[in-house]
Scaffold this active site. Structure first.
Site, PDB file in Angstrom:
ATOM      1  N   ASP A   1     -15.389 -44.670 -47.375  1.00  0.00           N
ATOM      2  CA  ASP A   1     -14.993 -45.431 -48.561  1.00  0.00           C
ATOM      3  C   ASP A   1     -15.511 -46.841 -48.399  1.00  0.00           C
ATOM      4  OD1 ASP A   1     -13.545 -43.390 -49.564  1.00  0.00           O
ATOM      5  OD2 ASP A   1     -11.621 -44.090 -48.814  1.00  0.00           O
TER       6      ASP A   1
ATOM      7  N   ASN B   1     -17.043 -25.434  -5.643  1.00  0.00           N
ATOM      8  CA  ASN B   1     -16.552 -24.068  -5.467  1.00  0.00           C
ATOM      9  C   ASN B   1     -17.694 -23.131  -5.089  1.00  0.00           C
ATOM     10  OD1 ASN B   1     -14.259 -25.242  -6.334  1.00  0.00           O
ATOM     11  ND2 ASN B   1     -13.905 -23.911  -8.084  1.00  0.00           N
TER      12      ASN B   1
ATOM     13  N   ASP C   1     -10.862 -31.201  -4.830  1.00  0.00           N
ATOM     14  CA  ASP C   1     -11.004 -30.793  -6.229  1.00  0.00           C
ATOM     15  C   ASP C   1     -10.153 -31.615  -7.179  1.00  0.00           C
ATOM     16  OD1 ASP C   1     -12.827 -28.904  -5.754  1.00  0.00           O
ATOM     17  OD2 ASP C   1     -11.718 -27.260  -6.688  1.00  0.00           O
TER      18      ASP C   1
ATOM     19  N   VAL D   1      -8.861 -17.997  -4.129  1.00  0.00           N
ATOM     20  CA  VAL D   1      -7.951 -19.000  -4.705  1.00  0.00           C
ATOM     21  C   VAL D   1      -8.676 -20.340  -4.865  1.00  0.00           C
ATOM     22  CG1 VAL D   1      -5.898 -20.388  -4.223  1.00  0.00           C
ATOM     23  CG2 VAL D   1      -5.857 -17.927  -3.869  1.00  0.00           C
TER      24      VAL D   1
ATOM     25  N   ASP E   1      -7.867 -36.949 -51.955  1.00  0.00           N
ATOM     26  CA  ASP E   1      -8.840 -36.900 -50.860  1.00  0.00           C
ATOM     27  C   ASP E   1      -8.533 -35.776 -49.874  1.00  0.00           C
ATOM     28  OD1 ASP E   1     -10.389 -39.008 -51.702  1.00  0.00           O
ATOM     29  OD2 ASP E   1      -9.138 -40.504 -50.711  1.00  0.00           O
TER      30      ASP E   1
ATOM     31  N   GLU F   1     -18.552 -23.409  -1.459  1.00  0.00           N
ATOM     32  CA  GLU F   1     -17.621 -22.698  -0.573  1.00  0.00           C
ATOM     33  C   GLU F   1     -17.985 -21.212  -0.498  1.00  0.00           C
ATOM     34  OE1 GLU F   1     -13.887 -23.883  -2.388  1.00  0.00           O
ATOM     35  OE2 GLU F   1     -14.454 -25.968  -2.042  1.00  0.00           O
TER      36      GLU F   1
HETATM   37  P1  ATP Z   1     -13.348 -47.269 -52.717  1.00  0.00           P
HETATM   38  O1  ATP Z   1     -13.572 -45.886 -53.230  1.00  0.00           O
HETATM   39  O2  ATP Z   1     -14.558 -48.030 -52.434  1.00  0.00           O
HETATM   40  O3  ATP Z   1     -12.357 -47.385 -51.640  1.00  0.00           O
HETATM   41  P2  ATP Z   1     -11.378 -47.787 -54.525  1.00  0.00           P
HETATM   42  O4  ATP Z   1     -10.636 -46.805 -53.714  1.00  0.00           O
HETATM   43  O5  ATP Z   1     -10.718 -49.086 -54.745  1.00  0.00           O
HETATM   44  O6  ATP Z   1     -12.780 -48.007 -53.969  1.00  0.00           O
HETATM   45  P3  ATP Z   1     -10.594 -46.650 -56.839  1.00  0.00           P
HETATM   46  O7  ATP Z   1      -9.264 -47.031 -56.373  1.00  0.00           O
HETATM   47  O8  ATP Z   1     -10.890 -45.236 -57.180  1.00  0.00           O
HETATM   48  O9  ATP Z   1     -11.692 -47.113 -55.863  1.00  0.00           O
HETATM   49  O10 ATP Z   1     -10.890 -47.558 -58.073  1.00  0.00           O
HETATM   50  C1  ATP Z   1     -11.923 -47.245 -58.949  1.00  0.00           C
HETATM   51  C2  ATP Z   1     -12.013 -48.326 -59.984  1.00  0.00           C
HETATM   52  O11 ATP Z   1     -10.782 -48.429 -60.678  1.00  0.00           O
HETATM   53  C3  ATP Z   1     -12.276 -49.693 -59.411  1.00  0.00           C
HETATM   54  O12 ATP Z   1     -13.638 -49.939 -59.318  1.00  0.00           O
HETATM   55  C4  ATP Z   1     -11.648 -50.612 -60.437  1.00  0.00           C
HETATM   56  O13 ATP Z   1     -12.555 -50.842 -61.467  1.00  0.00           O
HETATM   57  C5  ATP Z   1     -10.507 -49.786 -60.987  1.00  0.00           C
HETATM   58  N1  ATP Z   1      -9.238 -50.177 -60.358  1.00  0.00           N
HETATM   59  C6  ATP Z   1      -8.955 -50.245 -59.054  1.00  0.00           C
HETATM   60  N2  ATP Z   1      -7.683 -50.614 -58.854  1.00  0.00           N
HETATM   61  C7  ATP Z   1      -7.132 -50.769 -60.063  1.00  0.00           C
HETATM   62  C8  ATP Z   1      -5.832 -51.140 -60.534  1.00  0.00           C
HETATM   63  N3  ATP Z   1      -4.823 -51.391 -59.713  1.00  0.00           N
HETATM   64  N4  ATP Z   1      -5.635 -51.193 -61.844  1.00  0.00           N
HETATM   65  C9  ATP Z   1      -6.625 -50.913 -62.708  1.00  0.00           C
HETATM   66  N5  ATP Z   1      -7.852 -50.574 -62.337  1.00  0.00           N
HETATM   67  C10 ATP Z   1      -8.132 -50.493 -61.032  1.00  0.00           C
END
Ligand code: ATP
Length: 854
Positions: free
Chosen positions: A320, A658, A690, A273, A596, A661
């Protein structure tokens, strides 16, 4: 649930107002929580009784009972008490682990955005009631069965419900459908995912009344085991059989030697045990789940327990850029306007587009809220033109439609009433906008400005517009994004987080390669990656387009040289993870969007963003960063390595004790000595030495070099790195010291059995102090640096003295008070193991590089 005619009265909520507090309370009491029912958990008393189910415990109890009936009842009672105490300890441990896991689950509960009493707020999705007005956006997990009242470009992935993996389009309808109907195109269902667009809806059904509730079986509470738990369980089984075999042999040999069967049986069963490490799997669960709780305090929320374990093995962090490496605090620093005539007499077209093309909302206290890029543009507009102008233009040119932003298209468009016509405004990445401009536009000029600004680390957005007569009735307006007038570009900065540089440095010393993956322009990405230290001399930058042109084989060849991926689409992240994994890497990958999810799932540790992440990414992730911060991942890895180290430490400690022992009891007859310990002694040592000290080892501070050594290969044995050898040699030494004490004490006519008992207990306490660090001497570490452990050692010491000196316990434990010489002898012998393990560290120092030890 109410009948349908009754039910419709719950679905008359005004869309701009939402439900009132009274209505919510009433409905909560009628409809309950918006959750799927879980299988009933085992009640606490059943869990407690479960502790006695162990086969060996049952044998021990029966043996104690028989021996009690045969003669010594006190012994049997004491054994019973110790066994109950053992069960209490096991139960408390399991209970704590369970609670820690439950609170983690609560923390990662999905939130919903609702409109209640005229205000928009976030609430836990489990609090939703029928009639609630809910705001949905791309990336949301649909939390209930909902009818859409307003919808823009909504697409829903219903695979979880229907098995159909292609997202379906959904539209809005103002006429309420009281039935939740799986075929309705105006309804979305619990458990499915909004992959595209934006919507406002009314909750029709919640919890078990939803379509999902109808088909879902009761949810199981079972959690998958971590690889370590799994391995430990298997190991415990094998070692248990081995110990049983040894005990059987000891029993057989004893009988052959002519020992009395019943006391011999008690000794051997007690030994079994005590020596079977049945507590180890539970201790590992506790260490992992307490570790997870501690990680949550450090802003890293663990969603899947195995992640705690794999943290220590990570060799790549793919992160990111925006918000994770940078602050996500964008500020527009410059603009360049085109020459075309202004639509509004008050300000430029570029400013007009900044004022109208966004999803920024004014919150409860007038605070603007929304995505950082758009916030920057709106703030810039306010700075240049004033807040009143913003409100005014938004009323004058109301939005009548939109094509929401998505990171694949990299642009968004809004449509506005414009004096009987329609104004289209469009903004996005420069490459995306130039594709939809009038053919005669000076694309080269735009591109070169844009590239120059990007190379200085700025995010550059381009703007375009045109006026059309009317908005066509059909939903697909993407054809309208063509032949636009160029309005200008804006450059914005988003500084790196201050702590990121140091975190990246730490990654490098810890053998972890940090990689940036961004949707941004390669020049912007490069500038920032250089600034934070991700991009070094021989590193490469790869764009999404270049990645598309590489086949898997070629990509795998280069993958280890690439430090920055720019303009990648989220679905390309999966390829990056797979290529790295093919190369034998363990990848932590961050993500926040809907697309993602696959890469988060595939990576060793998928990391979602707590603040900006979508529900879908959080659901897919193993870990959520509550502060969206890269440095938190590195901190979590640090913590993960520590947790793993400490698990190895208590395994080392328990197995050595253990082992000692077993060696002691097995070797004594061979050396011609009587059985050294009584069953109660064995059980007592097992109970007090223990349990608590082992648990306190889980709280040990990190080793000094924890981030100066390479990641641990996940398949590496727990007994690698000298742990197995330590267990054997220290176990033998501990038994040797104990048996020598027995021999010497018998020779000098001392109280030998009490001394043997005490030396073994003291040696184990000495061992636990020495085993606190693999490399640092105890005097360097400081006695007080693990106060709970010191306390538990102190309490155990007191208990042992109590057992030696209090007459009441003398009787129970068959001990005798030791005189000073005997006690000093025991203390001295007890320190032998401590010193030997300290010397082991010193010997290791001679073998290893000097930097590995202090
Ligand atoms: P990361 O990948 O570094 O986090 P992120 O997520 O902001 O960047 P995305 O959101 O995919 O990247 O954006 C890609 C591109 O789209 C940006 O570089 C910008 O040029 C354009 N973008 C981002 N936000 C907007 C928006 N609200 N309206 C229009 N274009 C946008």
């Amino acid at each position: 649930m109410s009948s349908v005619s009754d039910f419709s009265k719950f679905l008359q909520t005004p869309i701009n107002q939402g439900l009132s507090q009274d209505e919510i309370s009433e409905r909560s009491s009628i409809f309950g929580k918006n959750t799927l029912k879980e299988k009933k958990k085992k009640p606490a008393w059943k869990q407690f009784l479960g502790q006695f189910q162990d086969f060996m415990i049952l044998i021990l109890l029966s043996a104690a009972l028989i021996s009690g009936v045969a003669g010594d009842l006190t012994d049997s009672i004491i054994i019973l008490i110790i066994v109950v105490l053992n069960a209490v300890m096991g139960f408390v441990q399991e209970y704590r682990a369970e609670k820690a896991l439950e609170s983690l689950k609560k923390m990662s509960e999905v939130q919903s955005q609702v409109r209640r009493s005229g205000q928009t707020s976030q609430i836990p999705s489990s609090d939703l009631v029928p009639g609630d007005i809910i705001l949905l956006e791309a990336g949301n997990m649909i939390p209930a069965d909902i009818q859409l009242l307003e919808a823009f470009a909504v697409k829903v992935d219903e695979a979880s419900l229907t098995g159909e993996s292609i997202p379906v389009e959904k539209t809005a309808s103002q006429s309420i459908e009281t039935h939740s109907d799986i075929n309705s195109t105006h309804q979305v269902f619990k458990g499915t995912v909004l992959t595209n667009g934006r919507a406002v809806g009314i909750v029709l059904r919640t919890g078990m009344d939803t379509q999902l509730g109808k088909i879902a079986d009761l949810l199981q509470n079972t959690r998958p085991e971590t690889p370590l738990q799994n391995r430990m369980k298997k190991f415990s089984k094998v070692i248990s059989y081995l110990i049983l075999l040894i005990c059987l042999i000891l029993f057989g040999m004893g009988i052959l030697r002519g020992e009395e069967p019943l006391p011999l049986l008690l000794v051997t069963v007690s030994l079994a045990v005590a020596a079977i490490p049945e507590a180890l799997p539970a201790l590992i669960t506790i260490a992992l789940s307490l570790g997870a709780a501690r990680l949550a305090k450090k802003e890293a929320l663990i969603r899947k327990l195995p992640a705690v374990e794999s943290l220590g093995s990570i060799t790549y962090i793919c992160s990111d850029k925006t918000g994770t490496l940078t602050k996500n605090e964008m500020t527009v620093v410059r603009e360049s306007k085109s020459e075309i005539e202004n639509y509004s007499p008050d300000f430029s077209n570029l400013h007009l587009a900044m004022a109208l093309n966004h999803d920024i909302k004014s919150g409860e206290n007038g605070q603007l809220a929304g995505e950082a890029t758009e916030l920057a543009l709106v703030h810039y507009f306010i700075k240049k033109e004033g807040k009143e102008k913003l409100a005014q233009i938004q009323i004058e040119l109301p939005r009548i439609g939109e094509i929401p932003f998505d990171s694949e298209r990299k642009r968004m468009s809004t449509f506005h009433s414009f004096g009987g016509k329609v104004l289209i405004l469009c903004k996005g990445a420069t490459e995306s906008i130039i594709q939809i401009l009038k053919p005669q536009t000076d694309i080269q000029g735009i591109n070169s400005d844009s590239k120059k600004w990007a190379s200085e680390g700025e995010r550059v957005l381009a703007f375009a517009a045109k006026i059309i007569d009317r908005l066509p009735g059909e939903k697909d307006w993407t054809d309208l994004e063509a032949d636009l007038d160029y309005l200008g570009i804006a450059g914005m900065i988003d500084p790196p987080r201050e702590e990121v540089k140091a975190a990246i440095e730490e990654c490098k010393t810890a053998g972890i390669k940090p990689v940036m993956i961004t949707g941004d322009h390669p020049e912007t990405a490069k500038a920032i990656a250089k600034e934070v230290g991700i991009l070094e001399e021989n590193d490469q930058v790869l764009t999404g387009k270049e990645l598309l042109e590489l086949d898997d084989e070629k990509f795998e060849k280069q993958v280890e040289n690439i430090a920055v991926y720019a303009r990648v689409a989220p679905d390309q992240k999966l390829r990056i993870v797979k290529a790295l994994q093919k190369k034998g890497h363990y990848v932590a990958m961050t993500g926040d969007g809907v697309n993602d999810a696959p890469s988060l799932r595939a990576s060793t540790i998928g990391v979602a963003m707590g603040i900006t992440g979508t529900d879908v990414s959080k659901e897919a992730a193993h870990m959520i960063l509550l502060d969206d911060n890269f440095a938190t991942i590195v901190r979590a890895i640090h913590e993960g390595r520590r947790i793993f180290d400490n698990i190895r430490k208590f395994i080392k400690y328990i197995m050595t004790c253990n082992g000692a022992e077993i060696w002691t009891i097995a070797m004594a007859p061979i050396l011609g000595l009587p059985i050294p310990l009584l069953p109660i002694h064995i059980l007592w040592i097992n109970l007090v030495t223990d349990g608590v000290p082992a648990l306190a080892l889980a709280g040990e501070r990190p080793e000094k070099d924890i981030m100066n050594r390479p990641p641990r290969p996940p398949q590496q044995s727990l007994f690698a790195d000298g742990v197995g050898i330590h267990i054997i040699w220290v176990g033998i030494l501990m038994a040797g010291v104990t048996l020598f004490t027995q021999y010497w004490a018998i020779k000098n006519d001392w109280h030998w059995q009490t001394m043997v008992f005490t030396v073994l207990a003291f040696s184990q306490l000495g061992h636990v102090m020495a085993v606190r660090s693999d490399r640092t001497f105890l005097f360097r570490q400081g006695l007080l640096s693990n106060a709970p452990l010191l306390l538990s050692v102190f309490v155990t010491l007191l208990l042992q003295l109590m057992v030696i000196y209090l007459p009441f316990f003398n009787e129970l434990f068959h001990t005798e008070p030791l005189n000073l010489t005997e006690l000093i002898y025991c203390a001295g012998m007890g320190l032998v193991v401590f010193h030997a393990v300290e010397i082991e560290k010193w010997v290791k120092k001679l073998w290893q590089k000097p930097s590995k030890i202090d």
